[in-house]
Design a protein around this motif. Structure first.
Motif, PDB file in Angstrom:
ATOM      1  N   SER A 544       0.721  -1.079   0.029  1.00 33.24           N
ATOM      2  CA  SER A 544      -0.006  -0.106   0.017  1.00 33.24           C
ATOM      3  C   SER A 544       0.723   1.282   0.208  1.00 33.24           C
ATOM      4  CB  SER A 544      -1.058   0.078   1.288  1.00 33.24           C
ATOM      5  OG  SER A 544      -1.708   1.283   1.106  1.00 33.24           O
ATOM      6  N   GLY A 545       1.024   1.956  -1.266  1.00 35.49           N
ATOM      7  CA  GLY A 545       1.689   3.133  -1.273  1.00 35.49           C
ATOM      8  C   GLY A 545       3.316   2.695  -1.198  1.00 35.49           C
ATOM      9  N   GLU A 546       4.036   3.848  -1.092  1.00 38.16           N
ATOM     10  CA  GLU A 546       5.643   3.550  -0.915  1.00 38.16           C
ATOM     11  C   GLU A 546       5.979   3.574   0.157  1.00 38.16           C
ATOM     12  OE1 GLU A 546       7.664   3.194  -3.659  1.00 38.16           O
ATOM     13  OE2 GLU A 546       5.879   3.056  -4.904  1.00 38.16           O
ATOM     14  N   PRO A 547       7.212   2.870   0.455  1.00 39.88           N
ATOM     15  CA  PRO A 547       7.788   2.977   1.853  1.00 39.88           C
ATOM     16  C   PRO A 547       8.111   4.346   2.321  1.00 39.88           C
ATOM     17  CG  PRO A 547       8.768   1.152   0.671  1.00 39.88           C
ATOM     18  CD  PRO A 547       7.961   2.191  -0.465  1.00 39.88           C
ATOM     19  N   GLU A 548       7.731   4.560   3.565  1.00 43.23           N
ATOM     20  CA  GLU A 548       7.972   5.808   4.383  1.00 43.23           C
ATOM     21  C   GLU A 548       8.807   5.852   5.127  1.00 43.23           C
ATOM     22  OE1 GLU A 548       4.150   7.110   5.742  1.00 43.23           O
ATOM     23  OE2 GLU A 548       3.257   7.370   3.821  1.00 43.23           O
ATOM     24  N   ARG A 549      10.010   7.067   5.185  1.00 46.44           N
ATOM     25  CA  ARG A 549      10.894   7.104   6.224  1.00 46.44           C
ATOM     26  C   ARG A 549      10.347   7.535   7.581  1.00 46.44           C
ATOM     27  NH1 ARG A 549      16.435   6.407   6.936  1.00 46.44           N
ATOM     28  NH2 ARG A 549      16.929   6.988   4.974  1.00 46.44           N
ATOM     29  N   PHE A 550      10.850   6.724   8.382  1.00 47.42           N
ATOM     30  CA  PHE A 550      10.671   6.993   9.898  1.00 47.42           C
ATOM     31  C   PHE A 550      11.780   6.896  10.780  1.00 47.42           C
ATOM     32  CE2 PHE A 550      11.289   2.562  10.327  1.00 47.42           C
ATOM     33  CZ  PHE A 550      11.223   2.226  11.799  1.00 47.42           C
ATOM     34  N   PHE A 551      11.517   7.416  11.962  1.00 45.28           N
ATOM     35  CA  PHE A 551      12.472   7.555  13.169  1.00 45.28           C
ATOM     36  C   PHE A 551      11.712   7.036  14.455  1.00 45.28           C
ATOM     37  CE2 PHE A 551      14.744   9.402  16.688  1.00 45.28           C
ATOM     38  CZ  PHE A 551      16.051   8.708  16.750  1.00 45.28           C
ATOM     39  N   ASN A 552      12.423   6.396  15.154  1.00 49.72           N
ATOM     40  CA  ASN A 552      11.731   6.022  16.651  1.00 49.72           C
ATOM     41  C   ASN A 552      12.917   6.375  17.650  1.00 49.72           C
ATOM     42  OD1 ASN A 552      10.989   4.263  18.990  1.00 49.72           O
ATOM     43  ND2 ASN A 552       9.272   4.767  18.037  1.00 49.72           N
ATOM     44  N   LEU A 553      12.663   6.875  18.793  1.00 52.71           N
ATOM     45  CA  LEU A 553      13.535   7.278  19.844  1.00 52.71           C
ATOM     46  C   LEU A 553      13.876   5.985  20.764  1.00 52.71           C
ATOM     47  CD1 LEU A 553      12.096  10.487  21.070  1.00 52.71           C
ATOM     48  CD2 LEU A 553      14.474  10.261  20.299  1.00 52.71           C
TER      49      LEU A 553
END
Length: 578
Positions: A544-553
């Motif tokens: 579903s859609g393109e991979p999205e950049r993320f960050f997690n602390l």
């Protein structure tokens, strides 16, 4: 090739010098304002953390090791600043805005070690002042920090067991030594059937519906409770106690990954997980190097974890996770001054040559269940993985449950999945940080989820999931029967049942899920992949859609989120290849 004492000393001392230089650089110089002068500013939190006076110990260690007078001056200044945290009853408050006094014990431990190893660096009048404060702190800890008086987690009672053993010797006080033995026995009585200590929650003896306990195996257990109990047994010269603690360490080494990280993806205090340890704990090196004289696996673990510290150190400070600096997050100075103490302790305790050996996670094979955590640990074909059904929770979203794959690691790539808190929340405002860019801060838990109205239902909220697993001819397979639940644990009003299968082979992991076709069109399986070197392919359902950049602390990684929609029959499947 063996690791030589000189090599280890070079690593630890170089790292400690980097940290010491940064601490002195951040030290406040306002002689006319004693409420600020000598305190250490935090770049992230924009404040002086109340426990920074504990840095006096590693700064004195640096003064002795390097001969640089600025370290001695900085140690004296931060000691004097600590007077601001002292209360008339002999306790220390945790911070200027926190009346929690249990951390008095950590201030006392650091002060003892400063005096024991380096008291001769102080003038007679200075040493008398330091010893006077130590006596006051120790007296408060003796009267208050024990079960039935001050309500605390197990790590505090372990800390006081250690402190009383040390002060019993330092002040020749038999009552302190007696309490030390009582507290150590109390702590050791909180051992689960897998050899994991429990008590990192309230009540200490809490048992969940599944029989789980408040276990922080890769966090406070290995960074405070076990190291402090080790020092306690050594100070008391109690060989029987030390042997028992050595056995507990062996059980806990299951949680050290080959890159030196402590896996705390399913801990009761996972919201403070930093990959190298826990945000405000003290570290493992001093105890593990001490034990490594008899078994090099302990020294190996201490070394690898220290090497991870070094990789997470930038501009002289220990950052809260591997990708913090790259993502533009600032470092909390608490990590540095706390973990500086264990490096100082390792240097002061003496180092030695030892043979390099594999860690237990590098030789284990199969599927193992840890009942205290309702967790299945998979080790096969280069994979290390945790599938968790852990139902102990201080609050909803504290950690993942519901058959979540909370950790995925491979020898070719390192970490690929790592989730701390399912929902990152500020539970300890003075000990946690907020993301620099909230818009890109995303949950790091892989999960099936759906949204109805403004309510999100996800598998990782399900505290009733059932897990099973077995070895196969070419790897291992784990199954999970879970439900989609809201934050309060209430299941989806419709049929939110979910069946998951994780099939591991030498170079791939296939994740297959099946849910009710009636909710398939509005459900997604979300995969927050970190690291590099792995490929994702969807074999059933659709991306579903393109991979999205993320960050997690928590624990501090960047990555890309893949979202997979089940097919019309409610089935999806994807493969992670390395």
């Amino acid at each position: 090739m063996p690791q030589t004492a000189a090599q280890t000393e070079h690593l630890l001392l170089a790292l400690l010098e980097q940290w010491g230089d940064a601490l002195t650089r951040l030290q406040v110089g306002l002689p006319t304002q004693p409420e600020l002068d000598g305190g250490i500013l935090c770049p992230c939190c924009k404040m002086i953390h109340g426990r920074c006076h504990e840095a006096a110990y590693p700064l004195l260690t640096l003064a002795r090791r390097t001969g640089r007078r600025e370290y001695l001056t900085a140690a004296k200044k931060v000691f004097r600043w600590g007077e601001n945290m002292l209360r008339p009853d002999g306790s220390l408050v945790n911070d200027a805005k926190s009346d929690w006094r249990g951390t008095t014990v950590f201030g006392a431990l650091a002060l003892h070690d400063a005096l024991f190893y380096h008291g001769d660096l102080l003038a007679a009048s200075e040493r008398a002042a330091w010893e006077d404060r130590l006596a006051r702190l120790g007296g408060w800890a003796y009267e208050n920090l024990r079960p039935g008086r001050l309500q605390a987690y197990l790590n505090y009672y372990a800390a006081n067991a250690c402190l009383m053993a040390l002060l019993g010797r330092y002040f020749q006080n038999a009552a302190y030594s007696d309490l030390s033995r009582e507290l150590a026995a109390f702590c050791l009585s909180h051992t689960g059937e897998s050899g994991l200590l429990y008590g990192e929650g309230r009540p200490l003896d809490a048992t969940t519906d599944k029989g789980c306990r408040a276990v922080d195996a890769g966090g406070y257990n290995v960074e405070e409770t076990l190291p402090l109990l080790t020092r306690c047994a050594e100070s008391l010269a109690d060989g029987e106690m030390l042997e028992r603690i050595r056995g507990l360490w062996r059980a806990h080494l299951l949680w050290m990954l080959p890159d030196g990280a402590w896996d705390n993806s399913a801990g009761s205090r996972a919201f403070k997980w930093t990959y190298w340890g826990s945000r405000t704990a003290d570290g493992c090196q001093e105890a593990l190097f001490a034990l490594g004289r008899q078994d090099p696996v302990f020294a190996e673990a201490a070394l690898r974890n220290a090497e991870l510290y070094a990789r997470c150190t930038h501009n002289g400070l220990l950052y809260g996770g591997p990708d913090y600096a790259e993502n533009g997050e600032l470092p909390c100075v608490h990590h540095t001054f706390c973990h500086a103490k264990t490096l100082a302790g390792s240097l002061n305790g003496g180092l030695y040559d030892f043979p390099r050996v594999p860690l237990p996670t590098e030789t284990a094979r199969g599927v193992r269940r840890l009942p205290e955590l309702d967790l299945l640990r998979v080790t096969c074909g280069g994979w290390i993985a945790d599938v968790t059904g852990y139902d102990y929770a201080r609050a909803p979203g504290d950690h993942a449950a519901g058959g979540t794959l909370s950790l995925l690691w491979h020898k070719r790539t390192g970490p690929l999945l790592a989730c701390g808190a399912a929902d990152y929340q500020i539970k300890e405002p003075l000990n946690q940080q907020i993301p620099s860019d909230p818009s890109s801060h995303r949950c790091a838990c892989p999960r099936m989820e759906t949204v109805i109205g403004d309510v999100r239902y996800a598998q990782y909220y399900d505290l009733q999931a059932k897990l099973g697993g077995r070895e196969t001819s070419d790897g291992a397979t784990v199954f999970a029967d879970a439900r989609l639940c809201g934050r309060t644990g209430d299941p989806l009003p419709e049929n939110g049942a979910l069946r998951l299968q994780y099939a591991f082979t030498a170079d791939s992991l296939c994740i297959r899920g099946e849910t009710d076709p009636a909710i398939a069109a509005r459900s997604l399986f979300v995969l927050p992949l970190i690291g590099a070197g792995a490929a994702v392919s969807v074999t059933q359902g659709a991306l579903s859609g393109e991979p999205e950049r993320f960050f997690n602390l928590n624990p501090g990684f960047r990555g890309f989120t893949y979202s997979v929609q089940p097919d019309r029959n409610g089935i999806f499947a994807l493969v992670i290849s390395v």
